[in-house]
Scaffold this motif. Structure first.
Motif, PDB file in Angstrom:
ATOM      1  N   LEU A   1     -21.763 116.989  63.342  1.00 47.21           N
ATOM      2  CA  LEU A   1     -20.753 117.390  63.966  1.00 47.21           C
ATOM      3  C   LEU A   1     -20.205 116.606  65.000  1.00 47.21           C
ATOM      4  O   LEU A   1     -20.845 115.543  65.660  1.00 47.21           O
ATOM      5  CB  LEU A   1     -21.050 118.539  65.140  1.00 47.21           C
ATOM      6  N   HIS A   2     -18.739 116.384  65.332  1.00 46.84           N
ATOM      7  CA  HIS A   2     -18.081 115.723  65.655  1.00 46.84           C
ATOM      8  C   HIS A   2     -17.186 116.289  67.118  1.00 46.84           C
ATOM      9  O   HIS A   2     -17.864 117.552  67.216  1.00 46.84           O
ATOM     10  CB  HIS A   2     -16.578 115.726  65.383  1.00 46.84           C
ATOM     11  N   ILE A   3     -16.283 115.307  67.588  1.00 48.35           N
ATOM     12  CA  ILE A   3     -17.016 115.514  69.173  1.00 48.35           C
ATOM     13  C   ILE A   3     -15.848 117.132  69.413  1.00 48.35           C
ATOM     14  O   ILE A   3     -17.194 118.024  70.151  1.00 48.35           O
ATOM     15  CB  ILE A   3     -15.713 114.849  70.440  1.00 48.35           C
ATOM     16  N   ARG A   4     -14.852 117.543  69.191  1.00 49.66           N
ATOM     17  CA  ARG A   4     -14.787 118.959  69.513  1.00 49.66           C
ATOM     18  C   ARG A   4     -15.402 119.761  69.020  1.00 49.66           C
ATOM     19  O   ARG A   4     -15.537 121.250  69.685  1.00 49.66           O
ATOM     20  CB  ARG A   4     -13.259 119.699  68.193  1.00 49.66           C
ATOM     21  N   SER A   5     -16.638 120.009  67.616  1.00 47.48           N
ATOM     22  CA  SER A   5     -17.245 121.011  67.720  1.00 47.48           C
ATOM     23  C   SER A   5     -19.191 121.358  68.827  1.00 47.48           C
ATOM     24  O   SER A   5     -19.300 121.881  68.540  1.00 47.48           O
ATOM     25  CB  SER A   5     -17.552 120.834  66.296  1.00 47.48           C
TER      26      SER A   5
ATOM     27  N   ILE B   1     -14.865 113.357  52.771  1.00 46.71           N
ATOM     28  CA  ILE B   1     -14.191 112.362  53.553  1.00 46.71           C
ATOM     29  C   ILE B   1     -14.153 112.308  55.332  1.00 46.71           C
ATOM     30  O   ILE B   1     -12.642 113.166  55.065  1.00 46.71           O
ATOM     31  CB  ILE B   1     -13.509 111.264  53.086  1.00 46.71           C
ATOM     32  N   GLY B   2     -15.280 111.725  55.515  1.00 43.26           N
ATOM     33  CA  GLY B   2     -14.165 112.135  57.353  1.00 43.26           C
ATOM     34  C   GLY B   2     -15.374 113.301  57.928  1.00 43.26           C
ATOM     35  O   GLY B   2     -15.786 113.608  59.461  1.00 43.26           O
ATOM     36  N   GLY B   3     -15.651 114.215  56.929  1.00 39.18           N
ATOM     37  CA  GLY B   3     -16.891 114.660  57.314  1.00 39.18           C
ATOM     38  C   GLY B   3     -16.784 116.181  57.967  1.00 39.18           C
ATOM     39  O   GLY B   3     -15.949 116.009  59.408  1.00 39.18           O
ATOM     40  N   GLN B   4     -14.767 116.623  57.928  1.00 42.11           N
ATOM     41  CA  GLN B   4     -14.630 117.412  58.600  1.00 42.11           C
ATOM     42  C   GLN B   4     -14.942 119.073  58.180  1.00 42.11           C
ATOM     43  O   GLN B   4     -14.412 120.018  58.922  1.00 42.11           O
ATOM     44  CB  GLN B   4     -12.996 117.156  58.995  1.00 42.11           C
ATOM     45  N   GLY B   5     -14.823 119.189  56.765  1.00 38.34           N
ATOM     46  CA  GLY B   5     -14.627 120.051  56.311  1.00 38.34           C
ATOM     47  C   GLY B   5     -15.544 121.992  57.669  1.00 38.34           C
ATOM     48  O   GLY B   5     -15.029 122.984  57.655  1.00 38.34           O
ATOM     49  N   LEU B   6     -17.307 121.123  58.005  1.00 37.15           N
ATOM     50  CA  LEU B   6     -17.349 122.503  58.294  1.00 37.15           C
ATOM     51  C   LEU B   6     -17.382 122.791  60.043  1.00 37.15           C
ATOM     52  O   LEU B   6     -16.923 123.872  60.670  1.00 37.15           O
ATOM     53  CB  LEU B   6     -19.174 122.170  58.937  1.00 37.15           C
ATOM     54  N   ASN B   7     -16.419 121.317  60.568  1.00 37.91           N
ATOM     55  CA  ASN B   7     -15.915 121.655  61.487  1.00 37.91           C
ATOM     56  C   ASN B   7     -14.674 121.581  61.745  1.00 37.91           C
ATOM     57  O   ASN B   7     -14.723 122.950  63.073  1.00 37.91           O
ATOM     58  CB  ASN B   7     -15.893 120.115  62.501  1.00 37.91           C
ATOM     59  N   LEU B   8     -14.061 121.847  60.906  1.00 41.14           N
ATOM     60  CA  LEU B   8     -12.338 123.002  60.693  1.00 41.14           C
ATOM     61  C   LEU B   8     -13.080 124.193  61.042  1.00 41.14           C
ATOM     62  O   LEU B   8     -12.445 125.374  61.973  1.00 41.14           O
ATOM     63  CB  LEU B   8     -12.703 122.235  59.855  1.00 41.14           C
ATOM     64  N   GLY B   9     -14.278 124.825  59.655  1.00 35.89           N
ATOM     65  CA  GLY B   9     -14.104 126.008  60.046  1.00 35.89           C
ATOM     66  C   GLY B   9     -15.134 126.867  61.164  1.00 35.89           C
ATOM     67  O   GLY B   9     -14.644 127.848  61.867  1.00 35.89           O
ATOM     68  N   VAL B  10     -16.046 126.052  61.905  1.00 30.99           N
ATOM     69  CA  VAL B  10     -16.455 126.341  63.227  1.00 30.99           C
ATOM     70  C   VAL B  10     -15.144 126.699  64.285  1.00 30.99           C
ATOM     71  O   VAL B  10     -15.341 128.109  65.181  1.00 30.99           O
ATOM     72  CB  VAL B  10     -17.573 125.169  63.377  1.00 30.99           C
ATOM     73  N   GLN B  11     -14.226 125.750  63.764  1.00 30.30           N
ATOM     74  CA  GLN B  11     -13.318 125.370  64.943  1.00 30.30           C
ATOM     75  C   GLN B  11     -12.149 126.976  64.421  1.00 30.30           C
ATOM     76  O   GLN B  11     -11.447 127.816  65.563  1.00 30.30           O
ATOM     77  CB  GLN B  11     -12.427 124.810  64.776  1.00 30.30           C
ATOM     78  N   ASP B  12     -12.125 127.080  63.304  1.00 25.85           N
ATOM     79  CA  ASP B  12     -11.243 128.151  63.228  1.00 25.85           C
ATOM     80  C   ASP B  12     -11.837 129.284  63.268  1.00 25.85           C
ATOM     81  O   ASP B  12     -10.810 130.543  63.684  1.00 25.85           O
ATOM     82  CB  ASP B  12     -11.524 128.690  61.597  1.00 25.85           C
ATOM     83  N   ALA B  13     -13.664 130.280  63.757  1.00 25.32           N
ATOM     84  CA  ALA B  13     -13.782 131.258  63.920  1.00 25.32           C
ATOM     85  C   ALA B  13     -13.908 131.382  65.270  1.00 25.32           C
ATOM     86  O   ALA B  13     -13.975 132.537  66.322  1.00 25.32           O
ATOM     87  CB  ALA B  13     -15.556 131.047  63.740  1.00 25.32           C
TER      88      ALA B  13
END
Ligand SMILES: Cc1cc2nc3c(=O)[nH]c(=O)nc-3n(C[C@H](O)[C@H](O)[C@H](O)COP(=O)(O)OP(=O)(O)OC[C@H]3O[C@@H](n4cnc5c(N)ncnc54)[C@H](O)[C@@H]3O)c2cc1C
Length: 479
Positions: A46-50, A285-297
């Motif tokens: 998980l990156h910072i925003r998540s 690459i960069g590990g963003q997909g899950l983070n992006l989805g959680v942020q969509d939610a």
């Protein structure tokens, strides 16, 4: 109508969305095709925003105790530069945590808040009309709800049935990944890995337990993309790339992923919406997909809840597409750029060397880290100060931390003047008069997702913006 919202798919996006909707008492049913969580591990972390969003919803402790903190930098194309000092967040790290663990935490949270989750129930069809959506399950059962959200992953049935275009590029590079026991001695593996990483960045062997390695190796000549990879595929590819198969045996799990890059043309058609991988896919690459989805939610949850509860301004639900589609577009682009930077060709290698030099400039490095970690996002709310449209970090307030005040998913007026009021919106928006708040503004109005919706000190202007985001005020004399 038994449910307000049916969500197809209980991955990270669906589980997070269910919890967000429950904060507003929306009757939610999540239908998940699988009966068991996947055995393979897909996530760097998980990156910072998540992590901030987890803190904002009271989930920080649960995830911290299940993950490992790592430095926040060095994720853009795996260019080995530490993050710059002073990133604007108390959670300036990456949290390494396997995807099934995140899904379990989010699903438990949604269920605790009152969401219903049914496993082994696949959505196979739906029909929408003026009043709602009839959802058809694989066993023939039909359920009715007011809205349907497809959080059913990259091969989304909901998106396909909706007929929404999914333009982009098909997968060109397939990669094998698995956790496998290895017979070769550790120092031999380490020497080979460091030799090969110089030229082939899509190859790695990293320890994942006693005698077990996480193996990543390019997959050449995949003929049947639906068929799961075999140990023999790994042996063959390792020999082709490294000249040895390292004596791999006894796999824990084997998987394969591609670098297809696609974005749904629309995130909403009437009463049906898309979120997470159902709306966008790109290389990991960069590990963003899950983070992006959680942020969509988190972007969608309060808006859809407002629609269901009847207080949403007319265009609120459509701001979901307007805000999140460009964010996904940017992530797709940065993954395209990163994939080029992994190439072993002389041109991309030269660009990589140049970018590595440029990242010594703090502003360049900061820009890339803020992009990957999603703390640099600024939604377009019209003209205004730079803070408008950005998220506020978890600042200190007289009552504790800011995010502690956002747990219930309500709006918040942070008022340093002490003379403003949220009036007829007090059922949706909290008010904190705090002259000590460390803000570069007299007052800010925060949406339930923590983004700054207004900055100023004038009550009439505030009322206009409360109407814009939170609909009509309640007339207390009528209650
Ligand atoms: C190798 C690899 C590494 C990755 N690493 C990272 C990382 O470090 N960080 C990161 O942020 N992302 C990473 N990702 C991306 C991440 O795994 C995905 O972006 C994430 O899983 C998307 O979540 P989702 O909930 O939108 O979709 P999914 O996780 O795909 O969940 C969709 C759910 O819907 C269910 N479903 C499907 N069809 C139906 C149906 N018809 N009816 C009901 N249910 C259905 C599925 O069973 C599934 O549970 C990685 C991906 C890969 C391949």
């Amino acid at each position: 109508m038994h449910f307000d919202v049916i969500i197809a798919g209980c991955g990270p996006t669906g589980a997070m969305l269910a919890a967000e909707l429950r904060l507003h008492d929306v009757r939610v049913l999540v239908l998940e095709k699988e009966t068991e969580p996947p055995s393979f591990v897909r996530i760097v972390g998980l990156h910072i925003r998540s992590i901030e969003l987890m803190a904002m919803r009271g989930l920080l402790e649960r995830i911290l105790e299940r993950g490992r903190r790592r430095p926040a930098g060095a994720y853009f194309a795996a260019i080995d530069k530490p993050a710059p000092e002073g990133l604007d967040s108390p959670y300036a790290y990456l949290l390494g945590i396997p995807q099934p663990v995140i899904v379990r935490v989010l699903e438990d949270h949604a269920v605790e808040l009152g969401a219903q989750v049914r496993h082994g129930r696949a959505v196979v069809g739906f029909a929408q009309d003026d009043d709602g959506v009839t959802v058809e399950l694989a066993d023939g059962e039909r359920l009715r709800s007011r809205y349907l959200v497809g959080c059913d992953g990259g091969r989304s049935t909901v998106r396909k049935l909706l007929g929404v275009g999914f333009p982009g590029e098909p997968s060109r590079n397939e990669t094998l990944m698995g956790e496998i026991a290895v017979g070769a001695p550790q120092d031999e593996i380490a020497a080979k890995v460091s030799e090969l990483r110089e030229t082939d960045r899509r190859f790695s062997l990293a320890p994942a337990g006693v005698g077990v390695y996480r193996v990543v190796v390019p997959a050449a000549g995949v003929s049947d993309r639906a068929a799961p990879p075999t140990l023999e595929d790994f042996r063959r590819q390792l020999r082709a790339v490294a000249g040895t198969d390292f004596g791999v045996h006894s796999p824990r799990w084997l998987s394969r992923f591609g670098d297809a890059t696609r974005l749904a043309e629309r995130y909403r058609v009437g009463r049906v919406l898309l979120a997470g991988d159902a709306a966008h896919i790109h290389p990991p690459i960069g590990g963003q997909g899950l983070n992006l989805g959680v942020q969509d939610a988190v972007n969608l949850g309060w808006k859809l809840a407002a629609q269901v509860r009847g207080w949403a301004p007319e265009t609120l639900l459509d701001t979901y597409h307007a805000e999140r589609h460009p964010v996904a577009e940017d992530v797709l682009d940065n993954t395209r750029a990163q994939m080029e930077l992994l190439s072993a060709e002389p041109g991309p290698r030269a660009v990589r060397r140049l970018l590595t030099e440029l990242m010594d400039f703090e502003e360049v490095n900061r820009h890339l880290v803020e992009k990957i970690t999603a703390i640099g996002i600024r939604y377009d709310f019209g003209a205004g100060p730079d803070l408008l449209g950005r998220r506020l970090p978890d600042i200190d307030l007289k009552e504790g931390r800011l995010y502690g005040l956002l747990r219930r998913g309500r709006g918040l007026l942070l008022d340093r003047t002490g003379r403003l009021s949220v009036g007829g919106w007090s059922d949706r928006v909290d008010h904190l008069a705090d002259p000590t708040a460390a803000l570069d503004a007299p007052c800010v109005l925060l949406r339930p997702d923590g983004h700054v919706a207004w900055i100023g000190d004038d009550q009439r202007d505030l009322d206009d913006h409360l109407s814009r985001w939170f609909g009509r005020p309640v007339d207390r004399s009528q209650v």
